[in-house]
Design a protein around this motif. Structure first.
Motif, PDB file in Angstrom:
ATOM      1  N   LEU A   1     -12.617 -69.966 -47.738  1.00 10.58           N
ATOM      2  CA  LEU A   1     -11.665 -71.050 -47.552  1.00 10.58           C
ATOM      3  C   LEU A   1     -10.905 -71.019 -46.284  1.00 10.58           C
ATOM      4  O   LEU A   1     -10.661 -72.125 -45.618  1.00 10.58           O
ATOM      5  N   ARG A   2     -10.348 -69.865 -46.014  1.00  8.82           N
ATOM      6  CA  ARG A   2      -9.874 -69.776 -44.825  1.00  8.82           C
ATOM      7  C   ARG A   2     -10.596 -69.899 -43.653  1.00  8.82           C
ATOM      8  O   ARG A   2     -10.088 -70.288 -42.508  1.00  8.82           O
ATOM      9  N   PHE A   3     -11.745 -69.243 -43.585  1.00  7.33           N
ATOM     10  CA  PHE A   3     -12.679 -69.410 -42.407  1.00  7.33           C
ATOM     11  C   PHE A   3     -12.981 -71.079 -42.137  1.00  7.33           C
ATOM     12  O   PHE A   3     -13.281 -71.436 -41.042  1.00  7.33           O
ATOM     13  N   HIS A   4     -13.153 -71.654 -43.464  1.00  6.60           N
ATOM     14  CA  HIS A   4     -13.407 -73.097 -43.274  1.00  6.60           C
ATOM     15  C   HIS A   4     -12.298 -73.901 -42.520  1.00  6.60           C
ATOM     16  O   HIS A   4     -12.285 -74.760 -41.714  1.00  6.60           O
ATOM     17  N   ALA A   5     -10.905 -73.630 -42.873  1.00  7.47           N
ATOM     18  CA  ALA A   5      -9.677 -73.897 -42.235  1.00  7.47           C
ATOM     19  C   ALA A   5      -9.672 -73.999 -40.855  1.00  7.47           C
ATOM     20  O   ALA A   5      -9.332 -74.805 -40.195  1.00  7.47           O
ATOM     21  N   VAL A   6      -9.985 -72.734 -40.314  1.00  7.57           N
ATOM     22  CA  VAL A   6     -10.215 -72.620 -38.732  1.00  7.57           C
ATOM     23  C   VAL A   6     -11.282 -73.155 -38.332  1.00  7.57           C
ATOM     24  O   VAL A   6     -10.903 -73.608 -36.937  1.00  7.57           O
ATOM     25  N   LEU A   7     -12.291 -73.328 -38.972  1.00  5.57           N
ATOM     26  CA  LEU A   7     -13.380 -74.126 -38.367  1.00  5.57           C
ATOM     27  C   LEU A   7     -13.349 -75.249 -38.178  1.00  5.57           C
ATOM     28  O   LEU A   7     -13.398 -76.336 -37.184  1.00  5.57           O
ATOM     29  N   ALA A   8     -12.512 -76.095 -39.308  1.00  5.86           N
ATOM     30  CA  ALA A   8     -12.306 -77.464 -39.200  1.00  5.86           C
ATOM     31  C   ALA A   8     -11.225 -77.793 -38.325  1.00  5.86           C
ATOM     32  O   ALA A   8     -11.193 -78.868 -37.690  1.00  5.86           O
ATOM     33  N   GLU A   9     -10.231 -76.947 -38.185  1.00  8.25           N
ATOM     34  CA  GLU A   9      -9.060 -76.830 -36.829  1.00  8.25           C
ATOM     35  C   GLU A   9      -9.778 -77.278 -35.654  1.00  8.25           C
ATOM     36  O   GLU A   9      -9.197 -77.981 -34.751  1.00  8.25           O
ATOM     37  N   ALA A  10     -10.835 -76.432 -35.560  1.00 10.41           N
ATOM     38  CA  ALA A  10     -11.340 -76.580 -34.145  1.00 10.41           C
ATOM     39  C   ALA A  10     -12.456 -77.476 -34.030  1.00 10.41           C
ATOM     40  O   ALA A  10     -13.364 -77.726 -33.294  1.00 10.41           O
ATOM     41  N   GLY A  11     -12.765 -78.445 -35.100  1.00 10.42           N
ATOM     42  CA  GLY A  11     -13.465 -79.522 -35.329  1.00 10.42           C
ATOM     43  C   GLY A  11     -15.094 -78.967 -35.444  1.00 10.42           C
ATOM     44  O   GLY A  11     -15.963 -79.814 -35.060  1.00 10.42           O
TER      45      GLY A  11
END
Length: 328
Positions: free
Chosen positions: A230-240
């Motif tokens: 979940l946390r990895f997904h959040a930082v990836l989503a923030e980076a598009g």
């Protein structure tokens, strides 16, 4: 068709130890793979009905079979829309150190030419009598640099110290914590150098939440793996870089029973302890004695300064090596 190839390198954490599904390990990386591309409910139903591929999960074997294809999504019910596909290959191996990632996993990973690659490793290095932050830094620099040169999106993470998660006494835990802080400092610096998407997982409430951890207290359980995904997904989503649904934080399967946990500790857990007793323990006792001597003299800060100086020297050596070809 949008095709994303995600390759994971590392040790037992990335292999998925602590998150068993269908007789094999799943783990945070497989959970993350499901959220890398977009999905919608109607298209998902169509994909299931038509037998279209969703997330292909593969594992690397060293035998003649090469890539062994496993069930889609490794036991998860998540699928992606037709026309989008994630290919996930997990090269991580339990017990791997940075040397193993460099010598064995890196060549296989480069051959696969991933779009996204995770390199999460280093804890096992801290649990060996051969620990050398200079060598760890040099190996990670080579691995990160090789994937960056290929143009892959690099995922990295700093991790909690094993002494803390295992609940070791202070004199034993502090040397391990110092080693892990050194590894994390190197990972931070190299992640910045190579533009990695970095997750700071060394702190937070999840570390002290017993529900996040498996019976061995060294690996996350399913809930902990989901938290990492979940946390990895959040930082990836923030980076598009991730536009699929975030992994659910809620477990899909019931937690192991107390008897199952005790059985694991009495079998596999005992073997792990025995191996560390012949490898790490003698040196750790020496480090603990040194820790107690410095504490009695009020000079414990010197140990921290010594570790910080070693990290600085290791990173400086990489910078010198990087400049040498230009100087020539």
């Amino acid at each position: 068709m949008r095709h994303v190839r995600f390759v994971a390198l590392g040790d037992s954490l990335t292999e998925g130890v602590g998150d068993p599904v269908g007789g094999r390990w799943r783990g945070w990386a497989a959970l993350l793979a499901q959220g890398l591309v977009g999905q919608n409910e109607g298209a998902a139903r169509a994909a299931v009905a038509e037998g279209l591929p969703g997330v292909e999960v593969l594992s690397w074997t060293t035998g003649a079979e090469g890539l062994a294809r496993t069930a889609a999504c490794a036991g998860s019910d998540a699928v992606v829309a037709p026309g989008e596909r994630v290919e996930f290959i997990n090269l991580a191996v339990s017990g791997a150190q940075t040397r193993d990632v460099l010598e064995r996993q890196l060549p296989a990973g480069l051959e696969l030419r991933p779009d996204i690659v995770s390199v999460v490793v280093g804890v096992n290095d801290t649990l060996r009598c051969t620990f050398d932050i200079h060598a760890v830094a040099a190996r990670l620099d080579t691995v990160y640099g090789a994937f960056a040169e290929q143009g892959a999106v690099l995922l990295t993470a700093c991790l909690p110290d094993p002494g803390g998660t295992l609940g070791l006494p202070g004199a034993l835990a502090r040397p391990l914590a110092r080693r892990q802080r050194a590894v994390n400092a190197v990972v931070h610096a190299l992640s910045e150098r190579y533009g990695a998407v970095h997750l700071h997982a060394a702190e937070g409430a999840w570390l002290t939440d017993r529900a996040m951890w498996s019976a061995d207290r060294l690996h996350p359980g399913e809930r902990g793996h989901r938290q990492l995904a979940l946390r990895f997904h959040a930082v990836l989503a923030e980076a598009g870089l991730a536009n699929g649904a975030a992994p659910s934080p809620e477990p899909e399967f019931p937690a192991p029973t107390a008897s199952a946990s005790l059985w694991w500790l009495a079998t596999a857990g005992t073997g792990w302890v025995a191996r560390r007793c012949t490898d790490l323990l003698p040196q750790l006792l020496t480090l603990a004695a040194d820790e107690l001597r410095h504490r009695a003299r009020g000079t414990s800060a010197r140990l921290d300064l010594r570790a910080s100086a070693a990290v600085s020297a290791a990173l400086a050596a990489l910078s010198v090596a990087e400049r040498q070809p230009d100087a020539a």
